[in-house]
Design an enzyme around this catalytic site. Structure first.
Site, PDB file in Angstrom:
ATOM      1  N   LYS A  49       1.440   7.571   0.983  1.00 43.45           N
ATOM      2  CA  LYS A  49       2.439   7.540   2.062  1.00 43.45           C
ATOM      3  C   LYS A  49       1.736   7.206   3.377  1.00 43.45           C
ATOM      4  O   LYS A  49       0.604   7.614   3.603  1.00 43.45           O
ATOM      5  CB  LYS A  49       3.134   8.902   2.201  1.00 43.45           C
ATOM      6  CG  LYS A  49       3.620   9.520   0.896  1.00 43.45           C
ATOM      7  CD  LYS A  49       4.781   8.781   0.276  1.00 43.45           C
ATOM      8  CE  LYS A  49       5.269   9.412  -1.000  1.00 43.45           C
ATOM      9  NZ  LYS A  49       4.717   8.889  -2.225  1.00 43.45           N
ATOM     10  N   GLY A  50       2.412   6.470   4.234  1.00 41.48           N
ATOM     11  CA  GLY A  50       1.850   6.160   5.539  1.00 41.48           C
ATOM     12  C   GLY A  50       1.127   4.829   5.608  1.00 41.48           C
ATOM     13  O   GLY A  50       0.548   4.495   6.626  1.00 41.48           O
ATOM     14  N   CYS A  51       1.140   4.088   4.517  1.00 41.34           N
ATOM     15  CA  CYS A  51       0.496   2.772   4.502  1.00 41.34           C
ATOM     16  C   CYS A  51       1.553   1.689   4.701  1.00 41.34           C
ATOM     17  O   CYS A  51       2.646   1.775   4.146  1.00 41.34           O
ATOM     18  CB  CYS A  51      -0.230   2.537   3.187  1.00 41.34           C
ATOM     19  SG  CYS A  51      -1.778   3.419   3.042  1.00 41.34           S
ATOM     20  N   GLN A  52       1.189   0.680   5.452  1.00 44.04           N
ATOM     21  CA  GLN A  52       2.072  -0.469   5.686  1.00 44.04           C
ATOM     22  C   GLN A  52       2.316  -1.206   4.372  1.00 44.04           C
ATOM     23  O   GLN A  52       3.422  -1.608   4.071  1.00 44.04           O
ATOM     24  CB  GLN A  52       1.395  -1.384   6.707  1.00 44.04           C
ATOM     25  CG  GLN A  52       2.084  -2.707   6.936  1.00 44.04           C
ATOM     26  CD  GLN A  52       1.293  -3.560   7.937  1.00 44.04           C
ATOM     27  OE1 GLN A  52       0.531  -3.057   8.738  1.00 44.04           O
ATOM     28  NE2 GLN A  52       1.482  -4.855   7.861  1.00 44.04           N
ATOM     29  N   SER A  53       1.263  -1.361   3.601  1.00 45.45           N
ATOM     30  CA  SER A  53       1.389  -2.009   2.301  1.00 45.45           C
ATOM     31  C   SER A  53       1.438  -0.932   1.217  1.00 45.45           C
ATOM     32  O   SER A  53       1.227   0.236   1.493  1.00 45.45           O
ATOM     33  CB  SER A  53       0.207  -2.952   2.064  1.00 45.45           C
ATOM     34  OG  SER A  53      -0.998  -2.321   2.401  1.00 45.45           O
TER      35      SER A  53
END
Length: 137
Positions: A49-53
């Site tokens: 969670k929290g990743c752009q990709s």
């Protein structure tokens, strides 16, 4: 090789490059050597969670050594997670949990990422440490 020695090796490798475009290319190259997660393990509970990709991370502990595999749909992110795995793979859960990933600041990685990628990097580190803490229990 200790975590610190692995980090120093990365710092030395990045010191070869003067330009950040060359460093990005190197990070992308490193992503090609990423220990890939099995397709059937690409589940929502392994999605960071929290990743752009999209980044999937699997962690297992065998003989008190952490084994990480991962994958991402973005080539730069694959390289970043490959660097993180390189530092802490085959280390004890306790060592992974207390690792400071100093190489990130030493090579200037975080400041050369977009804010969303930088947040993703922090999320990847956090997830690796959480997995190590679970394995240490």
């Amino acid at each position: 090789m200790t975590i610190q020695e692995k980090e120093q090796e990365i710092i030395d490798e990045f010191a070869i490059y003067d330009d950040w475009m060359d460093k990005y290319e190197y990070i992308i190259e490193l992503g090609k050597d990423l220990p890939l997660i099995k397709e059937q393990l690409k589940t929502d509970d392994r999605l960071i969670k929290g990743c752009q990709s999209q980044v999937w991370l699997n962690a297992e502990c065998e003989n008190n050594k952490m084994k990480f595999t991962a994958d991402s749909d973005a080539i730069i992110t694959k390289g970043i997670i490959a660097l993180l795995i390189r530092v802490v793979n085959d280390e004890s859960p306790a060592d992974v949990a207390k690792s400071e990933f100093k190489f990130i600041s030493e090579i200037g990685l975080q400041e050369h990422l977009s804010p969303t990628r930088s947040n993703g990097l922090v999320s990847m580190v956090k997830e690796m440490k959480l997995n190590a803490l679970k394995a240490a229990k």
